[in-house]
Design a protein around this motif. Structure first.
Motif, PDB file in Angstrom:
ATOM      1  N   TRP A  26       0.844  -1.197   0.000  1.00  0.00           N
ATOM      2  CA  TRP A  26       0.000   0.000   0.000  1.00  0.00           C
ATOM      3  C   TRP A  26       0.877   1.243   0.000  1.00  0.00           C
ATOM      4  O   TRP A  26       1.837   1.334   0.752  1.00  0.00           O
TER       5      TRP A  26
ATOM      6  N   PRO B  67      -2.963   2.028   9.234  1.00  0.00           N
ATOM      7  CA  PRO B  67      -3.477   0.882   8.475  1.00  0.00           C
ATOM      8  C   PRO B  67      -3.482   1.151   6.974  1.00  0.00           C
ATOM      9  O   PRO B  67      -3.666   2.293   6.539  1.00  0.00           O
TER      10      PRO B  67
ATOM     11  N   CYS C 205      -5.311   1.438   4.177  1.00  0.00           N
ATOM     12  CA  CYS C 205      -6.665   1.576   3.655  1.00  0.00           C
ATOM     13  C   CYS C 205      -6.907   3.031   3.277  1.00  0.00           C
ATOM     14  O   CYS C 205      -6.107   3.907   3.597  1.00  0.00           O
TER      15      CYS C 205
ATOM     16  N   GLU D  42     -11.829   4.859   5.298  1.00  0.00           N
ATOM     17  CA  GLU D  42     -11.992   3.517   5.853  1.00  0.00           C
ATOM     18  C   GLU D  42     -11.296   3.343   7.200  1.00  0.00           C
ATOM     19  O   GLU D  42     -11.430   2.293   7.841  1.00  0.00           O
ATOM     20  N   VAL D  43     -10.534   4.363   7.629  1.00  0.00           N
ATOM     21  CA  VAL D  43      -9.863   4.297   8.925  1.00  0.00           C
ATOM     22  C   VAL D  43     -10.911   4.405  10.028  1.00  0.00           C
ATOM     23  O   VAL D  43     -11.691   5.355  10.070  1.00  0.00           O
TER      24      VAL D  43
ATOM     25  N   LYS E 166      -7.955  -4.038  12.503  1.00  0.00           N
ATOM     26  CA  LYS E 166      -9.287  -3.416  12.500  1.00  0.00           C
ATOM     27  C   LYS E 166      -9.308  -2.103  11.715  1.00  0.00           C
ATOM     28  O   LYS E 166     -10.266  -1.343  11.803  1.00  0.00           O
ATOM     29  N   ASN E 167      -8.247  -1.836  10.963  1.00  0.00           N
ATOM     30  CA  ASN E 167      -8.124  -0.572  10.220  1.00  0.00           C
ATOM     31  C   ASN E 167      -8.152   0.643  11.146  1.00  0.00           C
ATOM     32  O   ASN E 167      -8.760   1.674  10.834  1.00  0.00           O
ATOM     33  N   LYS E 168      -7.465   0.524  12.278  1.00  0.00           N
ATOM     34  CA  LYS E 168      -7.371   1.626  13.233  1.00  0.00           C
ATOM     35  C   LYS E 168      -5.923   2.064  13.379  1.00  0.00           C
ATOM     36  O   LYS E 168      -4.994   1.275  13.212  1.00  0.00           O
TER      37      LYS E 168
END
Length: 264
Positions: A139, A172, A174, A178-179, A237-239
């Motif tokens: 990414w 993350p 993303c 989406e965070v 968890k995309n955090k």
């Protein structure tokens, strides 16, 4: 806020997109930016220093936005920050930032990380310092990571950042929308399977690649508040994960657990 003098380093090297994005964003936010980083990739060098050969430095202003002073250094990330603070900078920086790293720096992997080592050099010199990592090797949204990293650094500096505190930020992989928030985290205990790949060269001699696959462990946590999540679980968890570190590695558990040893 007022303009800050920011020293930026990394372990991905002078040509990495992450450091150029971070430097450009810091300049755009009104800060005075100096870059001193390895002249090639130096990932996973930990806190190694160059003692058996000279360290060479070359001006690299042309690789960055106008107004950014930059040097490529033949040494390790820790060398770069040491050299910058001792020889290259006219004034002590307000903040040391290391990154944006291409890949996570989570859990006990920080002991191998050149990114964290560069920031740790700043901490050892009583300069507020932060390591910033984009938690993916593929990414590449460094603009968002740079924006988040600088906002957090500015807030911390404004709110009495302890000089002995090293912040380790993982972002993350993303899209920005989406965070799912973020929080303080504890270090996880990182373990790997199939760490070495055995190969045979044309002469029939064996050699090894250090590789391995990280075991996704969402529950193991190191020292810290019991109600804080692990850094690995946050990223899954995309955090955002922000872990407070310090140079002091003294044993923090019960001293009665120490083995009975006669030193003399």
């Amino acid at each position: 806020m007022d303009s800050l003098n920011i020293l930026i380093s990394n372990d991905d090297g002078i040509f990495a997109d992450g450091i150029r994005s971070l430097a450009k964003k810091a300049l755009k936010r009104g800060h005075n930016v100096t870059v001193v980083c390895p002249d090639q990739e130096r990932s996973a060098t930990g806190h190694g220093l160059t003692l058996q050969s000279p360290i060479r430095v070359e001006n690299a202003d042309a690789l960055f936005e106008k107004g950014i002073k930059a040097w490529g250094c033949s040494g390790t990330p820790a060398d770069c920050v040491k050299l910058a603070l001792s020889e290259l900078l006219e004034n002590k920086p307000d903040i040391v930032l290391s990154g944006i790293n291409q890949g996570p720096n989570l859990g006990t992997d920080i002991f191998c990380s050149g990114t964290v080592a560069a920031a740790m050099e700043g901490t050892l010199e009583n300069i507020p310092s932060m390591a910033i990592s984009l938690a993916s090797f593929k990414w590449r949204n460094f603009d968002f990571a740079s924006e988040i990293g600088l906002k957090i650094a500015e807030q911390a500096f404004k709110n009495n950042w302890p000089k002995s505190l090293l912040l380790n930020l993982n972002i993350p992989p993303c899209q920005e929308n989406e965070v799912m928030g973020g929080s303080w985290t504890r270090l996880s205990i990182r373990k790997y399977k199939n760490q070495f790949l055995k190969r045979e060269d044309p002469r029939g001699d064996n050699y090894f690649w250090l590789a391995g696959e990280a075991v996704i462990d969402l529950t193991s946590k190191g020292y810290g508040p019991k109600n804080w999540p692990s850094d690995v679980s946050q990223i899954e968890k995309n955090k955002l994960s922000l872990t407070p570190l310090e140079p002091d590695l003294f044993w923090r558990d019960n001293l009665d657990m120490l083995p009975d040893i006669q030193l003399l």
